[in-house]
Design a protein around this motif. Structure first.
Motif, mmCIF file in Angstrom:
data_model
loop_
_atom_site.group_PDB
_atom_site.id
_atom_site.type_symbol
_atom_site.label_atom_id
_atom_site.label_comp_id
_atom_site.label_asym_id
_atom_site.label_seq_id
_atom_site.Cartn_x
_atom_site.Cartn_y
_atom_site.Cartn_z
ATOM 1 N N SER A 31 0.824 -1.205 0.000
ATOM 2 C CA SER A 31 0.000 0.000 0.000
ATOM 3 C C SER A 31 0.856 1.251 0.000
ATOM 4 O O SER A 31 1.965 1.270 0.534
ATOM 5 N N GLN A 38 2.162 3.305 10.788
ATOM 6 C CA GLN A 38 1.905 1.993 10.215
ATOM 7 C C GLN A 38 3.233 1.264 10.093
ATOM 8 O O GLN A 38 4.203 1.806 9.579
ATOM 9 N N TRP A 41 4.982 -4.277 7.838
ATOM 10 C CA TRP A 41 4.213 -5.499 7.579
ATOM 11 C C TRP A 41 2.738 -5.193 7.364
ATOM 12 O O TRP A 41 2.039 -5.937 6.668
ATOM 13 N N GLN A 42 2.242 -4.082 7.905
ATOM 14 C CA GLN A 42 0.841 -3.717 7.745
ATOM 15 C C GLN A 42 0.556 -3.129 6.361
ATOM 16 O O GLN A 42 -0.598 -2.958 5.996
ATOM 17 N N GLY A 45 -0.327 -6.904 1.664
ATOM 18 C CA GLY A 45 -1.553 -7.691 1.705
ATOM 19 C C GLY A 45 -1.939 -8.220 0.345
ATOM 20 O O GLY A 45 -1.324 -7.901 -0.663
ATOM 21 N N ARG A 65 -6.271 -8.662 2.609
ATOM 22 C CA ARG A 65 -5.916 -9.627 3.656
ATOM 23 C C ARG A 65 -4.479 -9.362 4.057
ATOM 24 O O ARG A 65 -3.563 -9.457 3.256
ATOM 25 N N GLN A 66 -4.276 -9.002 5.319
ATOM 26 C CA GLN A 66 -2.938 -8.691 5.805
ATOM 27 C C GLN A 66 -2.204 -9.948 6.257
ATOM 28 O O GLN A 66 -2.791 -11.024 6.396
ATOM 29 N N ASP A 68 -1.180 -10.844 9.107
ATOM 30 C CA ASP A 68 -1.639 -11.419 10.371
ATOM 31 C C ASP A 68 -2.999 -12.097 10.223
ATOM 32 O O ASP A 68 -3.572 -12.565 11.201
ATOM 33 N N GLN A 72 -8.225 -5.772 6.111
ATOM 34 C CA GLN A 72 -8.083 -4.322 6.255
ATOM 35 C C GLN A 72 -8.820 -3.648 5.106
ATOM 36 O O GLN A 72 -8.663 -4.037 3.948
ATOM 37 N N TYR A 74 -9.326 -0.242 2.906
ATOM 38 C CA TYR A 74 -8.665 0.999 2.508
ATOM 39 C C TYR A 74 -9.634 1.827 1.678
ATOM 40 O O TYR A 74 -10.361 1.296 0.845
#
Length: 147
Positions: A31, A38, A41-42, A45, A65-66, A68, A72, A74
């Protein structure tokens, strides 16, 4: 390597695509920066759903899909693909997550706004929020944005 330890570098960035659906379903993306803190790693996705013109200011809502496993959402954002030289690295980070399918029902906001399919038309995911902001130039030359 723990996914929370990754560092995204400029060399990891592939193509920039303003229209997120052009990346394709389940494509790993990075992103563009968002407001607030942020971790790297966030910003990684897989795109699982694009809700056309459903967000604030009429922007698309993109469900990603992140690493973890969380989903998420956006709005007012766009993404880079992963450069070919790093696709294997990022694929490995996702190996333990369940496979995504475009016929899964995805939801937002605690189970609200359910939809099936990769590209979804005609939804309003704003929950009545109205998008507005003020740009203010200060005497010292700094610019402040108030949402």
């Amino acid at each position: 390597m723990n996914y929370k330890d990754i560092k995204i570098e400029q060399s990891h960035l592939g193509n920039y695509k303003r229209e997120s659906e052009q990346h394709g379903f389940n494509t790993i993306v990075l992103s563009c920066p968002v407001q607030g803190k942020q971790e790297d790693w966030q910003m990684v996705g897989r795109i699982v759903q694009v809700r056309k013109k459903s967000g604030i200011f009429g922007s698309d809502t993109i469900l990603v899909r992140q690493l973890d496993g969380n989903l998420q959402a956006y709005e007012n954002n766009s993404f880079f693909s992963v450069h070919d030289d790093f696709k294997g690295f990022y694929d490995e980070l996702f190996k333990d997550l369940p496979e995504e399918r475009p016929n899964i029902e995805y939801s937002m906001s605690g189970g609200n706004h359910k939809a099936i399919g990769f590209i979804v038309e005609g939804m309003d995911c704003t929950d009545g929020r109205i998008g507005s902001f003020v740009v203010q130039k200060e005497d010292n030359g700094n610019v402040k944005i108030k949402c």
